[in-house]
Design a protein around this motif. Structure first.
Motif, PDB file in Angstrom:
ATOM      1  N   PRO A 278       6.236   4.370 -10.633  1.00 59.60           N
ATOM      2  CA  PRO A 278       5.812   4.480 -12.024  1.00 59.60           C
ATOM      3  C   PRO A 278       4.817   3.370 -12.378  1.00 59.60           C
ATOM      4  CG  PRO A 278       8.186   4.741 -11.858  1.00 59.60           C
ATOM      5  CD  PRO A 278       7.693   4.334 -10.496  1.00 59.60           C
ATOM      6  N   ALA A 279       3.889   3.699 -13.256  1.00 58.89           N
ATOM      7  CA  ALA A 279       2.830   2.750 -13.604  1.00 58.89           C
ATOM      8  C   ALA A 279       3.395   1.413 -14.071  1.00 58.89           C
ATOM      9  CB  ALA A 279       1.933   3.344 -14.681  1.00 58.89           C
ATOM     10  N   LEU A 280       4.572   1.472 -14.656  1.00 54.24           N
ATOM     11  CA  LEU A 280       5.211   0.246 -15.116  1.00 54.24           C
ATOM     12  C   LEU A 280       5.420  -0.744 -13.974  1.00 54.24           C
ATOM     13  CD1 LEU A 280       6.497  -1.080 -17.596  1.00 54.24           C
ATOM     14  CD2 LEU A 280       8.659   0.001 -16.964  1.00 54.24           C
ATOM     15  N   ALA A 281       5.697  -0.226 -12.788  1.00 55.96           N
ATOM     16  CA  ALA A 281       5.926  -1.108 -11.641  1.00 55.96           C
ATOM     17  C   ALA A 281       4.702  -1.977 -11.383  1.00 55.96           C
ATOM     18  CB  ALA A 281       6.262  -0.281 -10.400  1.00 55.96           C
ATOM     19  N   LEU A 282       3.519  -1.382 -11.489  1.00 55.77           N
ATOM     20  CA  LEU A 282       2.304  -2.145 -11.211  1.00 55.77           C
ATOM     21  C   LEU A 282       2.042  -3.203 -12.273  1.00 55.77           C
ATOM     22  CD1 LEU A 282      -0.190   0.506  -9.846  1.00 55.77           C
ATOM     23  CD2 LEU A 282       0.920  -1.344  -8.614  1.00 55.77           C
ATOM     24  N   LYS A 283       2.586  -3.006 -13.450  1.00 58.82           N
ATOM     25  CA  LYS A 283       2.415  -4.021 -14.497  1.00 58.82           C
ATOM     26  C   LYS A 283       3.329  -5.217 -14.268  1.00 58.82           C
ATOM     27  CE  LYS A 283       1.133  -0.686 -18.042  1.00 58.82           C
ATOM     28  NZ  LYS A 283       1.606  -0.006 -19.248  1.00 58.82           N
ATOM     29  N   GLN A 284       4.383  -4.999 -13.475  1.00 60.01           N
ATOM     30  CA  GLN A 284       5.387  -6.049 -13.293  1.00 60.01           C
ATOM     31  C   GLN A 284       5.077  -6.961 -12.107  1.00 60.01           C
ATOM     32  OE1 GLN A 284       9.025  -3.850 -12.983  1.00 60.01           O
ATOM     33  NE2 GLN A 284       9.144  -3.468 -15.162  1.00 60.01           N
ATOM     34  N   ILE A 285       4.143  -6.552 -11.274  1.00 61.06           N
ATOM     35  CA  ILE A 285       3.877  -7.358 -10.085  1.00 61.06           C
ATOM     36  C   ILE A 285       2.483  -7.975 -10.172  1.00 61.06           C
ATOM     37  CG2 ILE A 285       5.405  -6.029  -8.588  1.00 61.06           C
ATOM     38  CD1 ILE A 285       2.922  -4.584  -7.534  1.00 61.06           C
ATOM     39  N   ARG A 286       2.320  -9.056  -9.421  1.00 62.68           N
ATOM     40  CA  ARG A 286       1.008  -9.686  -9.314  1.00 62.68           C
ATOM     41  C   ARG A 286       0.331  -9.099  -8.080  1.00 62.68           C
ATOM     42  NH1 ARG A 286      -0.942 -14.598  -6.965  1.00 62.68           N
ATOM     43  NH2 ARG A 286       1.120 -15.092  -6.173  1.00 62.68           N
ATOM     44  N   ILE A 287      -0.899  -8.642  -8.253  1.00 58.01           N
ATOM     45  CA  ILE A 287      -1.608  -8.019  -7.136  1.00 58.01           C
ATOM     46  C   ILE A 287      -2.503  -9.054  -6.465  1.00 58.01           C
ATOM     47  CG2 ILE A 287      -3.255  -6.228  -6.479  1.00 58.01           C
ATOM     48  CD1 ILE A 287      -2.051  -4.581  -8.831  1.00 58.01           C
ATOM     49  N   ARG A 288      -2.295  -9.195  -5.174  1.00 57.63           N
ATOM     50  CA  ARG A 288      -3.078 -10.160  -4.395  1.00 57.63           C
ATOM     51  C   ARG A 288      -4.016  -9.393  -3.473  1.00 57.63           C
ATOM     52  NH1 ARG A 288       0.333 -14.387  -1.233  1.00 57.63           N
ATOM     53  NH2 ARG A 288      -1.576 -15.602  -1.512  1.00 57.63           N
ATOM     54  N   VAL A 289      -5.211  -9.913  -3.307  1.00 57.76           N
ATOM     55  CA  VAL A 289      -6.188  -9.283  -2.416  1.00 57.76           C
ATOM     56  C   VAL A 289      -6.123  -9.976  -1.055  1.00 57.76           C
ATOM     57  CG1 VAL A 289      -8.624  -8.785  -2.013  1.00 57.76           C
ATOM     58  CG2 VAL A 289      -7.685  -8.646  -4.324  1.00 57.76           C
ATOM     59  N   PHE A 290      -5.881  -9.173  -0.034  1.00 59.98           N
ATOM     60  CA  PHE A 290      -5.840  -9.685   1.342  1.00 59.98           C
ATOM     61  C   PHE A 290      -7.096  -9.229   2.058  1.00 59.98           C
ATOM     62  CE2 PHE A 290      -4.626  -9.273   5.856  1.00 59.98           C
ATOM     63  CZ  PHE A 290      -4.184 -10.565   6.093  1.00 59.98           C
ATOM     64  N   ASP A 291      -7.787 -10.184   2.673  1.00 57.92           N
ATOM     65  CA  ASP A 291      -9.065  -9.885   3.319  1.00 57.92           C
ATOM     66  C   ASP A 291      -8.843  -9.390   4.750  1.00 57.92           C
ATOM     67  OD1 ASP A 291     -11.768  -9.691   3.823  1.00 57.92           O
ATOM     68  OD2 ASP A 291     -12.034 -11.841   4.149  1.00 57.92           O
ATOM     69  N   GLY A 292      -8.259  -8.207   4.849  1.00 56.39           N
ATOM     70  CA  GLY A 292      -7.980  -7.628   6.165  1.00 56.39           C
ATOM     71  C   GLY A 292      -9.244  -7.203   6.902  1.00 56.39           C
ATOM     72  N   ALA A 293     -10.362  -7.110   6.185  1.00 56.00           N
ATOM     73  CA  ALA A 293     -11.628  -6.716   6.805  1.00 56.00           C
ATOM     74  C   ALA A 293     -12.241  -7.860   7.601  1.00 56.00           C
ATOM     75  CB  ALA A 293     -12.613  -6.258   5.737  1.00 56.00           C
ATOM     76  N   ASP A 294     -11.912  -9.111   7.243  1.00 54.93           N
ATOM     77  CA  ASP A 294     -12.646 -10.225   7.841  1.00 54.93           C
ATOM     78  C   ASP A 294     -11.751 -11.411   8.197  1.00 54.93           C
ATOM     79  OD1 ASP A 294     -14.721 -11.838   8.686  1.00 54.93           O
ATOM     80  OD2 ASP A 294     -15.376 -12.369   6.672  1.00 54.93           O
ATOM     81  N   THR A 295     -11.362 -12.221   7.210  1.00 51.78           N
ATOM     82  CA  THR A 295     -10.718 -13.509   7.511  1.00 51.78           C
ATOM     83  C   THR A 295      -9.203 -13.430   7.694  1.00 51.78           C
ATOM     84  OG1 THR A 295     -10.417 -13.979   5.161  1.00 51.78           O
ATOM     85  CG2 THR A 295     -12.483 -14.725   6.165  1.00 51.78           C
ATOM     86  N   TRP A 296      -8.581 -12.333   7.314  1.00 49.61           N
ATOM     87  CA  TRP A 296      -7.115 -12.206   7.360  1.00 49.61           C
ATOM     88  C   TRP A 296      -6.411 -13.275   6.534  1.00 49.61           C
ATOM     89  CZ3 TRP A 296      -3.586  -9.017  10.398  1.00 49.61           C
ATOM     90  CH2 TRP A 296      -4.198  -7.835  10.849  1.00 49.61           C
ATOM     91  N   GLN A 297      -7.034 -13.615   5.393  1.00 49.51           N
ATOM     92  CA  GLN A 297      -6.433 -14.563   4.452  1.00 49.51           C
ATOM     93  C   GLN A 297      -6.321 -13.889   3.093  1.00 49.51           C
ATOM     94  OE1 GLN A 297      -5.770 -17.909   5.373  1.00 49.51           O
ATOM     95  NE2 GLN A 297      -6.433 -17.325   7.430  1.00 49.51           N
ATOM     96  N   TYR A 298      -5.361 -14.358   2.313  1.00 43.06           N
ATOM     97  CA  TYR A 298      -5.334 -13.942   0.902  1.00 43.06           C
ATOM     98  C   TYR A 298      -6.464 -14.652   0.168  1.00 43.06           C
ATOM     99  CZ  TYR A 298      -1.030 -11.256   1.228  1.00 43.06           C
ATOM    100  OH  TYR A 298      -0.098 -10.303   1.533  1.00 43.06           O
TER     101      TYR A 298
END
Ligand SMILES: [Zn+2]
Length: 119
Positions: free
Chosen positions: A97-117
């Motif tokens: 449910p959309a509510l779930a996405l409001k409750q979490i912090r979204i982090r971007v992981f650079d899986g394309a290149d550096t493999w770091q958040y």
């Protein structure tokens, strides 16, 4: 217990709780799916697959399989190609449910290149 499902309801996901963060990965496949991952172990996630079934996609080193509903096409979760009780299962929080996405912090992981958040 938190429940998610694909659009048509054929694939149901149950997790014990939302994780504090969700991961948006920049790699070639995740960026196309637009998935936001929550990471669990195999024994924590309950997946129910209905009669329409599920298809899987594997690429590269073939360590993980991306699983999608045969009926509505939603990419619901990924699993290890060598599953065991401690192997990783990532659920796609887009299926919750959309509510779930409001409750979490979204982090971007650079899986394309550096493999770091990137935060
Ligand atoms: Zn479906």
């Amino acid at each position: 217990m938190t429940k998610g499902q694909c659009h048509c309801g054929n694939i149901q996901l149950k997790i014990p709780h939302l994780t504090e963060t969700g991961t948006s990965c920049t790699c070639s496949i995740c960026s196309r799916y637009g998935s936001i991952w929550g990471f669990f172990t195999d024994s924590e996630v309950d997946v129910t697959i209905g009669e329409q079934g599920m298809s899987s996609y594997c690429h590269g080193d073939k360590m993980i399989e991306f699983n999608r509903c045969n009926q509505c096409g939603c990419m619901t979760h990924y699993t290890s190609t060598a599953p065991g009780p401690d192997s990783r299962v990532a659920v796609n929080y887009r299926m919750f449910p959309a509510l779930a996405l409001k409750q979490i912090r979204i982090r971007v992981f650079d899986g394309a290149d550096t493999w770091q958040y990137l935060d």
